[in-house]
Design a protein around this motif. Structure first.
Motif, PDB file in Angstrom:
ATOM      1  N   LEU A   9       0.823  -1.200   0.000  1.00 30.13           N
ATOM      2  CA  LEU A   9       0.000   0.000   0.000  1.00 30.13           C
ATOM      3  C   LEU A   9       0.867   1.265   0.000  1.00 30.13           C
ATOM      4  N   ASP A  10       2.031   1.191   0.624  1.00 32.20           N
ATOM      5  CA  ASP A  10       2.918   2.358   0.698  1.00 32.20           C
ATOM      6  C   ASP A  10       4.024   2.327  -0.367  1.00 32.20           C
ATOM      7  N   ASP A  11       3.828   1.577  -1.435  1.00 31.16           N
ATOM      8  CA  ASP A  11       4.787   1.503  -2.537  1.00 31.16           C
ATOM      9  C   ASP A  11       4.466   2.606  -3.539  1.00 31.16           C
ATOM     10  N   ASP A  12       5.381   3.554  -3.710  1.00 31.03           N
ATOM     11  CA  ASP A  12       5.168   4.669  -4.627  1.00 31.03           C
ATOM     12  C   ASP A  12       5.398   4.286  -6.079  1.00 31.03           C
ATOM     13  N   ILE A  13       6.036   3.151  -6.326  1.00 31.51           N
ATOM     14  CA  ILE A  13       6.346   2.732  -7.694  1.00 31.51           C
ATOM     15  C   ILE A  13       5.319   1.712  -8.179  1.00 31.51           C
ATOM     16  N   ALA A  14       5.197   0.608  -7.481  1.00 36.41           N
ATOM     17  CA  ALA A  14       4.271  -0.453  -7.889  1.00 36.41           C
ATOM     18  C   ALA A  14       2.959  -0.308  -7.124  1.00 36.41           C
ATOM     19  N   ASN A  15       2.271   0.784  -7.389  1.00 37.31           N
ATOM     20  CA  ASN A  15       0.963   0.967  -6.753  1.00 37.31           C
ATOM     21  C   ASN A  15      -0.074   0.144  -7.520  1.00 37.31           C
ATOM     22  N   ASP A  16      -1.285   0.086  -7.006  1.00 39.67           N
ATOM     23  CA  ASP A  16      -2.321  -0.756  -7.621  1.00 39.67           C
ATOM     24  C   ASP A  16      -2.542  -0.420  -9.096  1.00 39.67           C
ATOM     25  N   LYS A  17      -2.550   0.864  -9.423  1.00 40.33           N
ATOM     26  CA  LYS A  17      -2.775   1.281 -10.806  1.00 40.33           C
ATOM     27  C   LYS A  17      -1.639   0.796 -11.716  1.00 40.33           C
ATOM     28  N   ASN A  18      -0.399   0.946 -11.271  1.00 42.05           N
ATOM     29  CA  ASN A  18       0.740   0.504 -12.078  1.00 42.05           C
ATOM     30  C   ASN A  18       0.780  -1.011 -12.227  1.00 42.05           C
ATOM     31  N   VAL A  19       0.429  -1.732 -11.187  1.00 40.37           N
ATOM     32  CA  VAL A  19       0.389  -3.197 -11.269  1.00 40.37           C
ATOM     33  C   VAL A  19      -0.656  -3.625 -12.294  1.00 40.37           C
ATOM     34  N   ALA A  20      -1.825  -3.019 -12.245  1.00 41.26           N
ATOM     35  CA  ALA A  20      -2.870  -3.342 -13.223  1.00 41.26           C
ATOM     36  C   ALA A  20      -2.402  -3.031 -14.638  1.00 41.26           C
ATOM     37  N   ASP A  21      -1.701  -1.932 -14.804  1.00 33.45           N
ATOM     38  CA  ASP A  21      -1.187  -1.561 -16.124  1.00 33.45           C
ATOM     39  C   ASP A  21      -0.147  -2.568 -16.608  1.00 33.45           C
ATOM     40  N   MET A  22       0.757  -2.983 -15.720  1.00 30.09           N
ATOM     41  CA  MET A  22       1.768  -3.978 -16.097  1.00 30.09           C
ATOM     42  C   MET A  22       1.110  -5.306 -16.469  1.00 30.09           C
ATOM     43  N   PRO A  38       1.128  -2.639   5.420  1.00 32.66           N
ATOM     44  CA  PRO A  38       2.181  -2.861   6.418  1.00 32.66           C
ATOM     45  C   PRO A  38       1.665  -3.147   7.820  1.00 32.66           C
ATOM     46  N   GLN A  39       0.666  -2.408   8.264  1.00 32.12           N
ATOM     47  CA  GLN A  39       0.166  -2.561   9.630  1.00 32.12           C
ATOM     48  C   GLN A  39      -0.464  -3.934   9.857  1.00 32.12           C
ATOM     49  N   ASP A  40      -0.963  -4.570   8.797  1.00 25.66           N
ATOM     50  CA  ASP A  40      -1.537  -5.916   8.938  1.00 25.66           C
ATOM     51  C   ASP A  40      -0.491  -6.934   9.342  1.00 25.66           C
ATOM     52  N   TYR A  41       0.785  -6.597   9.129  1.00 18.75           N
ATOM     53  CA  TYR A  41       1.891  -7.506   9.438  1.00 18.75           C
ATOM     54  C   TYR A  41       2.798  -6.913  10.509  1.00 18.75           C
ATOM     55  N   SER A  42       2.287  -5.945  11.244  1.00 24.93           N
ATOM     56  CA  SER A  42       3.033  -5.249  12.307  1.00 24.93           C
ATOM     57  C   SER A  42       4.302  -4.596  11.777  1.00 24.93           C
ATOM     58  N   LEU A  43       4.227  -4.068  10.552  1.00 23.61           N
ATOM     59  CA  LEU A  43       5.350  -3.363   9.944  1.00 23.61           C
ATOM     60  C   LEU A  43       4.989  -1.896   9.796  1.00 23.61           C
ATOM     61  N   SER A  44       5.978  -1.030   9.924  1.00 19.61           N
ATOM     62  CA  SER A  44       5.716   0.395   9.735  1.00 19.61           C
ATOM     63  C   SER A  44       5.862   0.798   8.277  1.00 19.61           C
ATOM     64  N   HIS A  45       6.616   0.006   7.497  1.00 17.03           N
ATOM     65  CA  HIS A  45       6.877   0.368   6.108  1.00 17.03           C
ATOM     66  C   HIS A  45       7.270  -0.883   5.317  1.00 17.03           C
ATOM     67  N   ILE A  46       6.760  -1.007   4.113  1.00 21.16           N
ATOM     68  CA  ILE A  46       7.207  -2.040   3.175  1.00 21.16           C
ATOM     69  C   ILE A  46       7.783  -1.367   1.940  1.00 21.16           C
ATOM     70  N   SER A  53      13.658  -7.328   2.960  1.00 19.63           N
ATOM     71  CA  SER A  53      14.413  -7.026   4.171  1.00 19.63           C
ATOM     72  C   SER A  53      14.150  -8.085   5.238  1.00 19.63           C
ATOM     73  N   ARG A  54      15.163  -8.383   6.018  1.00 24.84           N
ATOM     74  CA  ARG A  54      14.996  -9.345   7.109  1.00 24.84           C
ATOM     75  C   ARG A  54      13.904  -8.881   8.086  1.00 24.84           C
ATOM     76  N   LYS A  55      13.719  -7.568   8.205  1.00 22.43           N
ATOM     77  CA  LYS A  55      12.675  -7.032   9.083  1.00 22.43           C
ATOM     78  C   LYS A  55      11.278  -7.418   8.582  1.00 22.43           C
ATOM     79  N   SER A  56      11.174  -7.735   7.293  1.00 22.86           N
ATOM     80  CA  SER A  56       9.889  -8.112   6.693  1.00 22.86           C
ATOM     81  C   SER A  56       9.755  -9.619   6.523  1.00 22.86           C
ATOM     82  N   GLU A  57      10.528 -10.357   7.247  1.00 22.92           N
ATOM     83  CA  GLU A  57      10.524 -11.816   7.122  1.00 22.92           C
ATOM     84  C   GLU A  57       9.129 -12.414   7.282  1.00 22.92           C
ATOM     85  N   VAL A  58       8.281 -11.745   8.032  1.00 24.94           N
ATOM     86  CA  VAL A  58       6.908 -12.217   8.234  1.00 24.94           C
ATOM     87  C   VAL A  58       6.162 -12.333   6.899  1.00 24.94           C
TER      88      VAL A  58
END
Length: 71
Positions: A9-22, A38-46, A53-58
């Motif tokens: 959700l916080d990806d400025d490059i591969a947002n939903d619109k760009n993914v659909a376009d690709m 991110p918050q669904d996985y107790s992360l502050s940022h993806i 990242s190892r911090k996103s291992e979940v």
């Protein structure tokens, strides 16, 4: 071959619109898409690259589960 496309959700490059376009370039691809909040996985940022990242291992189990089902 099926594919899974993940973006955050916080990806400025591969947002939903760009993914659909690709994905529109591959109309016959059996694609599953999922926007990660991110918050669904107790992360502050993806963002665009923190999935690896190892911090996103979940998040990694999402890919493992999909590969086990489709590979």
């Amino acid at each position: 071959m099926p594919a899974m496309w993940l973006n955050a959700l916080d990806d400025d490059i591969a947002n939903d619109k760009n993914v659909a376009d690709m994905l529109s370039v591959f109309p016959n691809m059996q694609a599953t898409t999922k926007t990660l909040i991110p918050q669904d996985y107790s992360l502050s940022h993806i963002g665009h690259m923190k999935f690896f990242s190892r911090k996103s291992e979940v998040l990694w189990q999402l890919a493992v589960d999909w590969l086990e089902k489709h590979a």
